[in-house]
Each structure stands twice: as C-alpha cells, then as structure tokens.
Design a protein around this motif. Structure first.
Motif, PDB file in Angstrom:
ATOM      1  N   ASP A   1       0.843  -1.204   0.000  1.00  0.00           N
ATOM      2  CA  ASP A   1       0.000   0.000   0.000  1.00  0.00           C
ATOM      3  C   ASP A   1       0.873   1.247   0.000  1.00  0.00           C
ATOM      4  O   ASP A   1       1.957   1.264   0.581  1.00  0.00           O
ATOM      5  CB  ASP A   1      -0.906   0.051   1.239  1.00  0.00           C
TER       6      ASP A   1
ATOM      7  N   ASN B   1      -4.765   5.846   2.946  1.00  0.00           N
ATOM      8  CA  ASN B   1      -4.370   5.027   1.811  1.00  0.00           C
ATOM      9  C   ASN B   1      -4.483   5.878   0.553  1.00  0.00           C
ATOM     10  O   ASN B   1      -5.525   6.476   0.296  1.00  0.00           O
ATOM     11  CB  ASN B   1      -5.283   3.796   1.731  1.00  0.00           C
TER      12      ASN B   1
ATOM     13  N   VAL C   1      -4.663   5.127  -2.607  1.00  0.00           N
ATOM     14  CA  VAL C   1      -5.576   4.649  -3.639  1.00  0.00           C
ATOM     15  C   VAL C   1      -7.033   4.709  -3.186  1.00  0.00           C
ATOM     16  O   VAL C   1      -7.885   5.267  -3.870  1.00  0.00           O
ATOM     17  CB  VAL C   1      -5.201   3.205  -4.070  1.00  0.00           C
ATOM     18  N   THR C   2      -7.318   4.161  -1.998  1.00  0.00           N
ATOM     19  CA  THR C   2      -8.709   4.060  -1.537  1.00  0.00           C
ATOM     20  C   THR C   2      -9.185   5.300  -0.798  1.00  0.00           C
ATOM     21  O   THR C   2     -10.386   5.469  -0.606  1.00  0.00           O
ATOM     22  CB  THR C   2      -8.888   2.855  -0.604  1.00  0.00           C
ATOM     23  N   LYS C   3      -8.232   6.134  -0.343  1.00  0.00           N
ATOM     24  CA  LYS C   3      -8.519   7.336   0.468  1.00  0.00           C
ATOM     25  C   LYS C   3      -9.058   6.991   1.856  1.00  0.00           C
ATOM     26  O   LYS C   3      -9.502   7.878   2.583  1.00  0.00           O
ATOM     27  CB  LYS C   3      -9.485   8.297  -0.237  1.00  0.00           C
ATOM     28  N   LYS C   4      -9.025   5.713   2.253  1.00  0.00           N
ATOM     29  CA  LYS C   4      -9.470   5.336   3.590  1.00  0.00           C
ATOM     30  C   LYS C   4      -8.467   5.835   4.625  1.00  0.00           C
ATOM     31  O   LYS C   4      -7.250   5.696   4.439  1.00  0.00           O
ATOM     32  CB  LYS C   4      -9.599   3.812   3.708  1.00  0.00           C
TER      33      LYS C   4
END
Length: 128
Positions: free
Chosen positions: A64, A88, A90-93
C-alpha cells in the motif's frame, strides 16, 4: 488539508498480523510532522513536546502507498500544533489520525524554548 508526502509499506514495516505496525506509522507521523513544522517555522531547532490523541481506523498492508496530510492547528509564542492524517493513497481510507502534535522551537545554544515570531495568520495563504 494538503497531502505532502507518501510512503510505500514494505515487509519490514509490518507487524505479526501482516499489517502496518503502529509503532512504524507513529515514527513516520513524528518525522513528517516535524518536517512540516520546520518548513512552517523556518528553523530546524525544534523538539516534539506532545502528541495527543492517535486513532487507528483501518489497516495498511504490504504494497500500500500511504500519504500524510498535515495542517496547522494553532501557533503559540514558541510552539506550533499540527494535525496529521494518514490515509491510503488509492482508496482514500483513513489509516490513522494524530491530533495535537506540538513542536517547540529551542534556542540552539541554551536549548530553552524561544519565540519563533510566526502567527497562524501567516500560514493562511502559505503553500509549499
């Protein structure tokens, strides 16, 4: 909040459960926040005085890309307080939120707190 830096989660960053080790992300938060404060205050003679609440919300796994968002929360006579959000890429979490990270400027000779001469208003329009 501006996301200013990124890191790749490598095998040596993992805990026994195979996710990003909390101690490693705290190390990264301290380093990234210090760099942010150094750039804002135009001095590298700073120390971490306090890290307030740290909330872990989701895991990061090997491979990640995590990114660090930083914002100035307040500015004192000798200190600056920042908030750091790790998410993260990519996911923005949200992975982790560290609030109330306080850095204090020290006199290089006496190692005592010393005024930095900055105000919160000075950072309102500042960009990197």
């Amino acid at each position: 909040m501006r996301f200013l830096s990124r890191r790749l989660v490598m095998p040596y960053d993992l805990n026994y459960a195979g996710s990003l080790f909390g101690g490693r992300v705290l190390q990264w938060i301290d380093e990234e926040s210090a760099i942010y404060a150094i750039c804002k205050l135009d001095t590298n003679v700073l120390v971490t005085k306090h890290i307030g609440a740290v909330t872990f919300e989701s895991p990061a796994m090997q491979g990640d890309i995590v990114e660090f968002g930083l914002v100035t929360k307040s500015v004192g006579r000798t200190s600056i307080t920042v908030t750091c959000l790790v998410r993260n890429k990519v996911t923005k979490k949200t992975i982790c939120l560290a609030d109330d990270i306080v850095f204090v400027k020290l006199d290089p000779d006496t190692r005592e707190p010393t005024p930095h001469g900055k105000t919160l208003e000075m950072f309102a329009e500042a960009t990197f």
